[in-house]
Design a protein around this motif. Structure first.
Motif, PDB file in Angstrom:
ATOM      1  N   ILE A 159       0.842  -1.203   0.000  1.00 22.82           N
ATOM      2  CA  ILE A 159       0.000   0.000   0.000  1.00 22.82           C
ATOM      3  C   ILE A 159       0.876   1.251   0.000  1.00 22.82           C
ATOM      4  N   GLY A 160       1.923   1.249   0.814  1.00 19.52           N
ATOM      5  CA  GLY A 160       2.827   2.400   0.866  1.00 19.52           C
ATOM      6  C   GLY A 160       3.502   2.672  -0.462  1.00 19.52           C
ATOM      7  N   SER A 161       3.937   1.615  -1.133  1.00 19.00           N
ATOM      8  CA  SER A 161       4.596   1.803  -2.430  1.00 19.00           C
ATOM      9  C   SER A 161       3.605   2.322  -3.471  1.00 19.00           C
ATOM     10  N   PHE A 162       2.376   1.852  -3.399  1.00 20.99           N
ATOM     11  CA  PHE A 162       1.345   2.331  -4.320  1.00 20.99           C
ATOM     12  C   PHE A 162       1.023   3.802  -4.054  1.00 20.99           C
ATOM     13  N   VAL A 163       0.932   4.157  -2.789  1.00 26.51           N
ATOM     14  CA  VAL A 163       0.655   5.549  -2.425  1.00 26.51           C
ATOM     15  C   VAL A 163       1.788   6.458  -2.912  1.00 26.51           C
ATOM     16  N   LEU A 164       3.028   6.008  -2.773  1.00 22.96           N
ATOM     17  CA  LEU A 164       4.158   6.787  -3.291  1.00 22.96           C
ATOM     18  C   LEU A 164       4.046   6.996  -4.799  1.00 22.96           C
ATOM     19  N   VAL A 165       3.635   5.955  -5.503  1.00 22.09           N
ATOM     20  CA  VAL A 165       3.467   6.080  -6.954  1.00 22.09           C
ATOM     21  C   VAL A 165       2.373   7.093  -7.274  1.00 22.09           C
ATOM     22  N   ILE A 166       1.248   6.998  -6.572  1.00 26.20           N
ATOM     23  CA  ILE A 166       0.106   7.874  -6.858  1.00 26.20           C
ATOM     24  C   ILE A 166       0.391   9.325  -6.461  1.00 26.20           C
ATOM     25  N   LEU A 167       0.962   9.521  -5.266  1.00 20.98           N
ATOM     26  CA  LEU A 167       1.114  10.879  -4.739  1.00 20.98           C
ATOM     27  C   LEU A 167       2.437  11.560  -5.093  1.00 20.98           C
ATOM     28  N   LEU A 168       3.471  10.797  -5.392  1.00 23.77           N
ATOM     29  CA  LEU A 168       4.769  11.404  -5.658  1.00 23.77           C
ATOM     30  C   LEU A 168       5.242  11.174  -7.095  1.00 23.77           C
ATOM     31  N   ILE A 169       5.307   9.935  -7.494  1.00 22.63           N
ATOM     32  CA  ILE A 169       5.879   9.618  -8.806  1.00 22.63           C
ATOM     33  C   ILE A 169       4.977  10.079  -9.947  1.00 22.63           C
ATOM     34  N   ALA A 170       3.679   9.824  -9.850  1.00 23.56           N
ATOM     35  CA  ALA A 170       2.759  10.214 -10.932  1.00 23.56           C
ATOM     36  C   ALA A 170       2.751  11.729 -11.166  1.00 23.56           C
ATOM     37  N   PRO A 171       2.673  12.563 -10.119  1.00 24.02           N
ATOM     38  CA  PRO A 171       2.719  14.010 -10.376  1.00 24.02           C
ATOM     39  C   PRO A 171       4.042  14.471 -11.000  1.00 24.02           C
ATOM     40  N   VAL A 172       5.153  13.898 -10.541  1.00 25.72           N
ATOM     41  CA  VAL A 172       6.449  14.256 -11.129  1.00 25.72           C
ATOM     42  C   VAL A 172       6.487  13.815 -12.589  1.00 25.72           C
ATOM     43  N   GLN A 173       5.984  12.637 -12.845  1.00 26.08           N
ATOM     44  CA  GLN A 173       5.949  12.119 -14.211  1.00 26.08           C
ATOM     45  C   GLN A 173       5.109  13.024 -15.114  1.00 26.08           C
ATOM     46  N   LYS A 174       3.976  13.502 -14.611  1.00 25.23           N
ATOM     47  CA  LYS A 174       3.130  14.410 -15.402  1.00 25.23           C
ATOM     48  C   LYS A 174       3.820  15.745 -15.642  1.00 25.23           C
ATOM     49  N   THR A 175       4.635  16.177 -14.685  1.00 24.45           N
ATOM     50  CA  THR A 175       5.377  17.426 -14.852  1.00 24.45           C
ATOM     51  C   THR A 175       6.476  17.267 -15.897  1.00 24.45           C
ATOM     52  N   VAL A 176       7.178  16.153 -15.834  1.00 22.66           N
ATOM     53  CA  VAL A 176       8.269  15.903 -16.773  1.00 22.66           C
ATOM     54  C   VAL A 176       7.730  15.621 -18.177  1.00 22.66           C
ATOM     55  N   PHE A 177       6.614  14.930 -18.254  1.00 19.13           N
ATOM     56  CA  PHE A 177       5.983  14.606 -19.539  1.00 19.13           C
ATOM     57  C   PHE A 177       4.603  15.260 -19.599  1.00 19.13           C
ATOM     58  N   PRO A 178       4.540  16.593 -19.785  1.00 26.45           N
ATOM     59  CA  PRO A 178       3.246  17.288 -19.743  1.00 26.45           C
ATOM     60  C   PRO A 178       2.289  16.865 -20.862  1.00 26.45           C
TER      61      PRO A 178
END
Length: 188
Positions: free
Chosen positions: A16-35
């Protein structure tokens, strides 16, 4: 292998923690890097690492330890994130794929693991790649008609990078624990 409540809680929390990190941290950064949108999947999918390590350490009991977190995260994605089109059976496909991959890798590297008494990160990565390929193929077949090679490749890339990141973070964590214990031991 018998059921272990601490292992169950640890694996469930890690998933659950790893999934939350993906949703709350990695996904937003990914959207910023790949707008323009890289919405095919996460480029760093940490839960794959948790799945592989769970099956490696706990064997078939990994299913029991991973299932609650997997189903909960599917519910969050399907209903919370609006990705209603994804089948719950995708959760089963990913778990079965990882279990089969770890089992195959253990058999493939049986002599190596038996002689050293442990496994190497390279062997874990190979198991992770096997699991990712099977999982991505199953996911794509379940959710897309016809199955999408691009989706499969994006999932494989995200899974493998996620597994590598998990292994790297664990290495750093264990080194820090070792340093702390060594320092504490010297003080006594």
């Amino acid at each position: 292998m018998t059921f272990s409540l601490p292992a169950f809680l640890c694996v469930t929390a890690a998933y659950i923690g790893s999934f939350v990190l993906v949703i709350l941290l990695i996904a937003p950064v990914q959207k910023t890097v790949f707008p323009q949108g890289f919405e095919l999947g996460s480029l760093i999918f940490l839960p794959h690492g948790v799945r592989i390590l769970s099956f490696l350490f706990f064997g078939w009991m990994g299913f029991i330890y991973l299932l609650p977190g997997s189903v909960l995260m599917w519910i969050v994605l399907a209903y919370g994130a609006g990705q209603v089109g994804y089948h719950i059976s995708g959760t089963a496909v990913s778990l079965i794929s990882c279990y089969v991959a770890v089992t195959l890798a253990c058999r493939l590297f049986k002599n190596v693991w038996a002689s050293s008494g442990r496994f190497s990160w390279q062997q874990v990565m190979i198991a992770g790649v096997f699991g990712s390929v099977m999982s991505a193929a199953g996911f794509s077949a379940l959710n897309f008609s016809p199955p999408s090679l691009l989706i499969m490749l994006s999932h494989i890339i995200g899974d493998v990078i996620g597994l590598f990141v998990i292994l790297f973070l664990l290495m750093i964590m264990f080194r820090q624990i070792d340093r702390f214990l060594t320092k504490t031991h010297r003080l006594n």
